[in-house]
Design a protein around this motif. Sequence first.
Motif, PDB file in Angstrom:
ATOM      1  N   ALA A   2      12.385  -0.129  -7.254  1.00 42.43           N
ATOM      2  CA  ALA A   2      11.024   0.399  -7.105  1.00 42.43           C
ATOM      3  C   ALA A   2      10.827   1.617  -8.013  1.00 42.43           C
ATOM      4  O   ALA A   2      11.777   2.277  -8.386  1.00 42.43           O
ATOM      5  CB  ALA A   2      10.785   0.796  -5.656  1.00 42.43           C
ATOM      6  N   ARG A  23       8.882   7.108  -0.905  1.00 45.22           N
ATOM      7  CA  ARG A  23       9.816   6.035  -0.564  1.00 45.22           C
ATOM      8  C   ARG A  23      11.065   6.559   0.137  1.00 45.22           C
ATOM      9  O   ARG A  23      11.565   5.945   1.062  1.00 45.22           O
ATOM     10  CB  ARG A  23      10.231   5.274  -1.818  1.00 45.22           C
ATOM     11  N   CYS A  24      11.594   7.705  -0.342  1.00 43.69           N
ATOM     12  CA  CYS A  24      12.886   8.113   0.210  1.00 43.69           C
ATOM     13  C   CYS A  24      12.888   9.549   0.734  1.00 43.69           C
ATOM     14  O   CYS A  24      13.883   9.994   1.298  1.00 43.69           O
ATOM     15  CB  CYS A  24      13.996   7.941  -0.833  1.00 43.69           C
TER      16      CYS A  24
ATOM     17  N   MET B   1      11.608   5.774   6.822  1.00 48.62           N
ATOM     18  CA  MET B   1      11.738   6.018   5.384  1.00 48.62           C
ATOM     19  C   MET B   1      13.217   6.142   5.033  1.00 48.62           C
ATOM     20  O   MET B   1      13.998   6.771   5.735  1.00 48.62           O
ATOM     21  CB  MET B   1      11.005   7.313   5.038  1.00 48.62           C
ATOM     22  N   ARG B  23      17.506   4.222  -5.390  1.00 47.45           N
ATOM     23  CA  ARG B  23      16.449   3.428  -4.767  1.00 47.45           C
ATOM     24  C   ARG B  23      15.233   3.285  -5.665  1.00 47.45           C
ATOM     25  O   ARG B  23      14.626   2.236  -5.745  1.00 47.45           O
ATOM     26  CB  ARG B  23      16.026   4.046  -3.436  1.00 47.45           C
ATOM     27  N   CYS B  24      14.846   4.382  -6.328  1.00 49.63           N
ATOM     28  CA  CYS B  24      13.579   4.311  -7.064  1.00 49.63           C
ATOM     29  C   CYS B  24      13.695   4.707  -8.530  1.00 49.63           C
ATOM     30  O   CYS B  24      12.725   4.621  -9.264  1.00 49.63           O
ATOM     31  CB  CYS B  24      12.520   5.174  -6.379  1.00 49.63           C
TER      32      CYS B  24
END
Lengths: 188, 188
Positions: A2, A23-24, B1, B23-24
């Motif tokens: 992402a 997102r995190c 999250m 993750r991103c």
Amino acid sequence: MAEPSFSLRTPDDDDIPRRICDRCGFVAYENPKIVVGSVVRHERRILLCRRAIEPRRGFWTIPAGYLELGETPEEGARREAREEAEADLVIERLLAVYAVPRISQVQLIYRATLGRPHFAAGPESLDVKLFTRDKIPFDEIAFPSVHWALAHDEAAAAGAPPVPFGNPAGQSGDVMPAQGRRPAGGGG
Amino acid sequence: MAEPSFSLRTPDDDDIPRRICDRCGFVAYENPKIVVGSVVRHERRILLCRRAIEPRRGFWTIPAGYLELGETPEEGARREAREEAEADLVIERLLAVYAVPRISQVQLIYRATLGRPHFAAGPESLDVKLFTRDKIPFDEIAFPSVHWALAHDEAAAAGAPPVPFGNPAGQSGDVMPAQGRRPAGGGG
């Protein structure tokens, strides 16, 4: 994977909005950045680099850039001169401390000389040249603080006491000096 | 999250490893931080704050902290004194530029006086006091650079020329001065 997606929110233990990843939850604390650079002299001439990168591609600047983790400012100033001009500097002293708060920069500018008579354009420079003061291309200077540093270096060369200079009165680095090519120090 | 999960990798357009979110893909560029602080005098005494927070809780320091986005160093130094000591400063001049490369800090330390005779412990201080130089608690100072700043301020008070001082020779801020309580400037 992402893409990051940030929004501006204030963390619980803080009082200033920060960019937080939706997102995190990563909080991207941003701090002002330190620019280190040098006015470099060799045989009464000043070394300038013509920028190969944006912003201000094609304009002239002193060797300067962001201080990296673990460096002293003097080490960073010498690294930037190696990278941008293949120049090996001897740092003399701190010339100026400038603030450009709009872009959250503090600049530490040193006076330096070439440790050996070699220089060449690094990957971020189109050209590197030595200029006598009267031949400096003041109409093609990249940033306001480069004008300030050249003028302050000239004042230092003329015997001004070795205090570091600061921003010219009323100037915060957002615009080029208004009163012409040479913001202070007179001469040419 | 999800929680952030970072690993150290070198981005394609870079040559230094950076923390990148698994993750991103967010690249957490880290830069050295700027600490701004002041040696504050009032009626020939020096203002010190006893820290209410770690690191070095209970030890004495000068009002100082991280420069925030959009501030000039002088504005940041005045804000820190307001926050930590409810003190309203008049900045006189830049006293010292210190580098602590191990923790990637550059410190800009100013000489200042109280603009009005008020001070009190802010939320990050247990206590704020004025000390004559001979009563400064040199055995309970929080950080090496506070020792340096107090010594350099004393040298400035004794008439040393107004060059900003730098790190004492051979010192990079990792240890307290070895030669006793007073690293330079003599006296007590």
